[in-house]
Design a protein around this motif. Structure first.
Motif, mmCIF file in Angstrom:
data_model
loop_
_atom_site.group_PDB
_atom_site.id
_atom_site.type_symbol
_atom_site.label_atom_id
_atom_site.label_comp_id
_atom_site.label_asym_id
_atom_site.label_seq_id
_atom_site.Cartn_x
_atom_site.Cartn_y
_atom_site.Cartn_z
ATOM 1 N N LEU A 70 -20.228 -58.516 16.037
ATOM 2 C CA LEU A 70 -21.478 -59.923 15.887
ATOM 3 C C LEU A 70 -21.644 -60.845 14.379
ATOM 4 O O LEU A 70 -21.543 -60.814 14.681
ATOM 5 C CB LEU A 70 -22.913 -59.452 16.106
ATOM 6 N N SER A 71 -21.374 -59.187 13.410
ATOM 7 C CA SER A 71 -21.027 -59.820 12.421
ATOM 8 C C SER A 71 -19.822 -61.065 11.786
ATOM 9 O O SER A 71 -20.167 -61.666 10.971
ATOM 10 C CB SER A 71 -20.678 -58.775 11.354
ATOM 11 N N VAL A 72 -18.956 -60.969 11.838
ATOM 12 C CA VAL A 72 -18.453 -61.591 12.488
ATOM 13 C C VAL A 72 -17.729 -62.594 12.683
ATOM 14 O O VAL A 72 -17.994 -63.954 11.941
ATOM 15 C CB VAL A 72 -16.677 -61.081 13.137
ATOM 16 N N LEU A 73 -18.678 -62.649 14.074
ATOM 17 C CA LEU A 73 -18.935 -63.928 14.147
ATOM 18 C C LEU A 73 -20.661 -64.761 13.506
ATOM 19 O O LEU A 73 -20.135 -66.157 14.057
ATOM 20 C CB LEU A 73 -18.957 -63.697 16.169
ATOM 21 N N GLY A 74 -21.243 -64.273 14.299
ATOM 22 C CA GLY A 74 -22.313 -64.703 13.292
ATOM 23 C C GLY A 74 -22.291 -64.806 12.155
ATOM 24 O O GLY A 74 -23.050 -66.094 11.560
ATOM 25 N N MET A 75 -22.822 -64.436 12.107
ATOM 26 C CA MET A 75 -22.752 -64.358 9.851
ATOM 27 C C MET A 75 -21.337 -64.537 9.106
ATOM 28 O O MET A 75 -21.218 -65.753 8.406
ATOM 29 C CB MET A 75 -22.520 -62.571 9.806
ATOM 30 N N SER A 76 -20.196 -64.007 9.088
ATOM 31 C CA SER A 76 -18.663 -64.647 8.865
ATOM 32 C C SER A 76 -18.192 -66.231 9.243
ATOM 33 O O SER A 76 -17.995 -67.179 8.710
ATOM 34 C CB SER A 76 -17.783 -63.850 8.457
ATOM 35 N N GLY A 77 -18.198 -66.200 10.821
ATOM 36 C CA GLY A 77 -17.123 -66.831 11.117
ATOM 37 C C GLY A 77 -18.419 -67.952 11.038
ATOM 38 O O GLY A 77 -18.038 -69.505 10.671
ATOM 39 N N TYR A 78 -19.291 -67.830 11.753
ATOM 40 C CA TYR A 78 -20.777 -69.458 11.770
ATOM 41 C C TYR A 78 -20.905 -69.791 11.137
ATOM 42 O O TYR A 78 -20.798 -71.539 10.465
ATOM 43 C CB TYR A 78 -21.914 -68.353 12.216
ATOM 44 N N ALA A 306 -31.824 -67.616 17.159
ATOM 45 C CA ALA A 306 -32.573 -68.524 15.773
ATOM 46 C C ALA A 306 -31.191 -68.557 15.690
ATOM 47 O O ALA A 306 -29.959 -67.711 15.408
ATOM 48 C CB ALA A 306 -32.724 -67.370 14.871
ATOM 49 N N PRO A 307 -30.599 -69.817 14.659
ATOM 50 C CA PRO A 307 -29.658 -70.551 14.586
ATOM 51 C C PRO A 307 -28.606 -69.832 13.434
ATOM 52 O O PRO A 307 -27.788 -70.530 13.488
ATOM 53 C CB PRO A 307 -29.701 -71.980 14.244
ATOM 54 N N LYS A 308 -29.318 -69.045 12.947
ATOM 55 C CA LYS A 308 -29.151 -68.302 11.588
ATOM 56 C C LYS A 308 -28.028 -69.499 10.694
ATOM 57 O O LYS A 308 -27.031 -69.102 9.869
ATOM 58 C CB LYS A 308 -28.050 -67.130 11.890
ATOM 59 N N ALA A 309 -29.026 -70.468 9.969
ATOM 60 C CA ALA A 309 -28.254 -71.288 9.628
ATOM 61 C C ALA A 309 -28.330 -71.481 8.103
ATOM 62 O O ALA A 309 -29.304 -70.896 7.848
ATOM 63 C CB ALA A 309 -28.834 -72.746 9.923
#
Length: 309
Positions: A70-78, A306-309
């Motif tokens: 999830l960190s790779v996808l949502g934090m780093s990747g996104y 939540a979009p974590k924009a």
């Protein structure tokens, strides 16, 4: 009333991230912004989780493989894709494309988990897609055939696809929302550190860069998550999710206030996207899959929507 105010402020802070980051990427790289955003937010988020949710940290850390994914996808990747996109397209266009996220998530859920949607849901998906296409092509739909699309908008499409995959996985995480987010942020800071060193990531060198980074760390990274999760204590997740439509509205208001007029195509695209989201999320609720998936989706809406924009 207090919960509604929290949700409005959270979406306002996320909207500001589009505007501030667009200005920041003029002189800072996406890696600069992404690494320092999570490196500086990690400890405060862990403290927030500890005192607000009081989680069982051993139980949280036992889920480290999925938290790493999830960190790779949502934090780093996104985040890297978002900041990369903002270097090539406007904050308004990026927010309009992001607004199609709920409809995209419905499609991904159908493909990946077997969920189904109603006819109204399909209508909402089609309206949202048409709205995004209008924004991408600036009203010239033939540009899709010729593939003459802006690189920033293509990166933004990649960002919402990554976020959709993140959401599908996070829905079944079943951990306290702030604690799960904080651990993912800490993982992102650690895993991005070698890349940051290799690419000579730098701290802000001017007051404008410092203020931009400070805003990104304090408001969309810390304040928005805290307010969102406090609101979810008394607000149903579906109701909270509808507030995400305000991101486009706030971004439009800030854009106009800063002297950049909206085009008719952007307005039309925004109306179609928001109408599509409302149809998909309110009256086009997904039906259960034909074969029941193991276990209910138990994570909170902050992880799910939540979009974590």
């Amino acid at each position: 009333m207090k919960a509604s105010l929290y949700l409005v402020l959270a979406t306002l802070f996320w909207s500001g991230n589009f505007i501030v980051a667009q200005a920041a990427v003029a002189s800072m790289t996406p890696m600069d912004l992404t690494f320092w955003r999570w490196a500086l937010a990690a400890v405060p988020l862990l403290l927030l989780a500890h005192f607000v949710e009081k989680p069982d940290w051993r139980a949280v850390l036992r889920r480290w493989p999925v938290l790493l994914l999830l960190s790779v996808l949502g934090m780093s990747g996104y985040t890297l894709l978002l900041y990369g996109a903002l270097g090539h397209t406007s904050a308004m266009n990026a927010s309009l494309i992001t607004a199609a996220n709920p409809a995209l998530i419905v499609v991904l859920a159908m493909v990946l988990t077997g969920e189904r949607t109603t006819r109204l849901g399909w209508l909402g998906i089609c309206l949202g897609l048409l709205g995004v296409l209008l924004v991408l092509t600036r009203g010239e739909l033939q540009r899709v055939i010729s593939l003459s699309l802006n690189i920033g908008e293509l990166l933004m499409i990649g960002a919402i696809f990554v976020w959709g995959c993140y959401t599908i996985i996070a829905r079944r995480l079943g951990l306290p929302a702030i604690a799960a987010t904080a651990v993912q942020v800490a993982i992102a800071a650690v895993t991005l550190a070698p890349v940051a060193l290799a690419t000579n990531v730098r701290l802000p060198e001017t007051p404008a860069e410092a203020w931009s980074l400070a805003y990104i760390v304090v408001f969309p990274s810390l304040g928005a998550y805290l307010l969102w999760n406090l609101a979810l204590k008394t607000t149903p997740s579906g109701t909270a999710g509808n507030y995400l439509n305000l991101i486009v509205v706030f971004t439009a208001v800030i854009t106009v206030a800063m002297g950049t007029p909206l085009t008719l195509v952007q307005i039309a695209g925004g109306v179609l996207v928001i109408a599509g989201v409302l149809l998909t999320g309110l009256r086009g609720q997904t039906k259960p899959p034909a074969i029941a998936a193991p276990g209910p989706a138990s994570c909170t809406a902050s992880n799910a929507q939540a979009p974590k924009a």
